[in-house]
Write a protein that holds these residues in place. Sequence first.
Motif, mmCIF file in Angstrom:
data_model
loop_
_atom_site.group_PDB
_atom_site.id
_atom_site.type_symbol
_atom_site.label_atom_id
_atom_site.label_comp_id
_atom_site.label_asym_id
_atom_site.label_seq_id
_atom_site.Cartn_x
_atom_site.Cartn_y
_atom_site.Cartn_z
ATOM 1 N N ARG A 138 0.843 -1.192 0.000
ATOM 2 C CA ARG A 138 0.000 0.000 0.000
ATOM 3 C C ARG A 138 0.883 1.249 0.000
ATOM 4 N N ASP A 139 0.545 2.208 -0.833
ATOM 5 C CA ASP A 139 1.347 3.429 -0.949
ATOM 6 C C ASP A 139 0.836 4.451 0.055
ATOM 7 N N MET A 190 -10.291 -0.055 -8.823
ATOM 8 C CA MET A 190 -11.171 -1.078 -8.272
ATOM 9 C C MET A 190 -12.516 -0.455 -7.904
ATOM 10 N N PRO A 191 -13.595 -1.259 -7.808
ATOM 11 C CA PRO A 191 -14.851 -0.725 -7.295
ATOM 12 C C PRO A 191 -14.656 -0.212 -5.868
ATOM 13 N N ARG A 192 -15.407 0.797 -5.506
ATOM 14 C CA ARG A 192 -15.265 1.380 -4.172
ATOM 15 C C ARG A 192 -15.412 0.321 -3.081
ATOM 16 N N GLN A 193 -16.310 -0.633 -3.265
ATOM 17 C CA GLN A 193 -16.502 -1.716 -2.306
ATOM 18 C C GLN A 193 -15.210 -2.512 -2.102
ATOM 19 N N GLY A 194 -14.378 -2.527 -3.134
ATOM 20 C CA GLY A 194 -13.134 -3.278 -3.049
ATOM 21 C C GLY A 194 -12.184 -2.769 -1.985
ATOM 22 N N VAL A 195 -12.313 -1.507 -1.609
ATOM 23 C CA VAL A 195 -11.442 -0.960 -0.563
ATOM 24 C C VAL A 195 -11.739 -1.660 0.761
ATOM 25 N N TYR A 196 -13.014 -1.840 1.058
ATOM 26 C CA TYR A 196 -13.374 -2.582 2.271
ATOM 27 C C TYR A 196 -12.919 -4.037 2.168
ATOM 28 N N ILE A 223 -13.133 7.306 5.940
ATOM 29 C CA ILE A 223 -11.838 7.664 5.353
ATOM 30 C C ILE A 223 -12.013 8.050 3.884
ATOM 31 N N LEU A 224 -12.834 7.296 3.167
ATOM 32 C CA LEU A 224 -13.059 7.591 1.757
ATOM 33 C C LEU A 224 -13.825 8.910 1.579
ATOM 34 N N ARG A 225 -14.782 9.157 2.458
ATOM 35 C CA ARG A 225 -15.510 10.430 2.382
ATOM 36 C C ARG A 225 -14.565 11.604 2.635
ATOM 37 N N GLU A 226 -13.707 11.458 3.610
ATOM 38 C CA GLU A 226 -12.755 12.518 3.943
ATOM 39 C C GLU A 226 -11.830 12.808 2.767
ATOM 40 N N ASP A 234 -15.727 3.975 -8.679
ATOM 41 C CA ASP A 234 -14.415 3.332 -8.734
ATOM 42 C C ASP A 234 -13.405 4.176 -7.962
ATOM 43 N N VAL A 235 -12.401 3.493 -7.453
ATOM 44 C CA VAL A 235 -11.332 4.138 -6.701
ATOM 45 C C VAL A 235 -9.998 3.662 -7.258
ATOM 46 N N VAL A 236 -9.051 4.569 -7.417
ATOM 47 C CA VAL A 236 -7.693 4.183 -7.780
ATOM 48 C C VAL A 236 -6.901 4.037 -6.479
#
Length: 249
Positions: A138-139, A190-196, A223-226, A234-236
């Motif tokens: 993780r970066d 990835m889909p936003r759900q993928g972060v969880y 954290i994502l909202r912030e 989608d989220v990179v």
Amino acid sequence: MTLNPTARNYSVAVAAYEAGRPNYPAEIVAALPLQAARCVVDLGAGTGKFTRLLLQHLPTTARLVAVEPVAEMSAKLAKEARVEVINTRADAIDLETGSVDLVTCAQAFHWFDNEASVAEIVRLLRPGGTLALVWNNRDDRAPWVDALSVMIEGYAGDTPRQRSGHWRWILKDPRFAIEKEIVQDHPHRMPRQGVYERVVSTSYVANLPDAEKAVLRDKTDAILREAGLGDADDVVFPYVTQLFLLKRT
């Protein structure tokens, strides 16, 4: 030697691991000595994310063995016709001495960075054979990723993990010589759900009670909202990929 008890938690995280973990950059696979390999062992193969990449680039005549101690993780991989799956630990592999050209450890070596396992790797590799250590990290230069890491690490305890750096002793082991090191950015869409899913695919998080996982989901959403990603489809997710190529002396 026994399997680390925390590693067994992956048995309940197979779907989350597949959904939440990134693949690997093509440049990493291209750096491996695959074309001349007759036998490759992917050690700590998990669900086979790296194994499948090896399969795409290996000659059809080459033997590919995936070693994974948690049978639930390798269940789908075992259906690949060209992959032999062995469910065992890294220090107890039933293959002939000097029969392997390349051993790969993707996202895995920190679990078995001990003398017994390394002695087994040395036994398997022919002289001049290659050990490849690969990690997608993780970066944490991205503030929201750093916040996720802080949250996840709160559950780590003494679980073996790459970021501890304990494994780095092998880089000075006289049985190996460093041939190459590659470090490169690896953004993963990835889909936003993928972060969880990434959060709960972590070994020391996977077996938490459902109520605690619900708390982690809420914290992940916050954290994502912030970060301004609360409504994103989608989220990179930024990663940094590391490759160490070590030649057996």
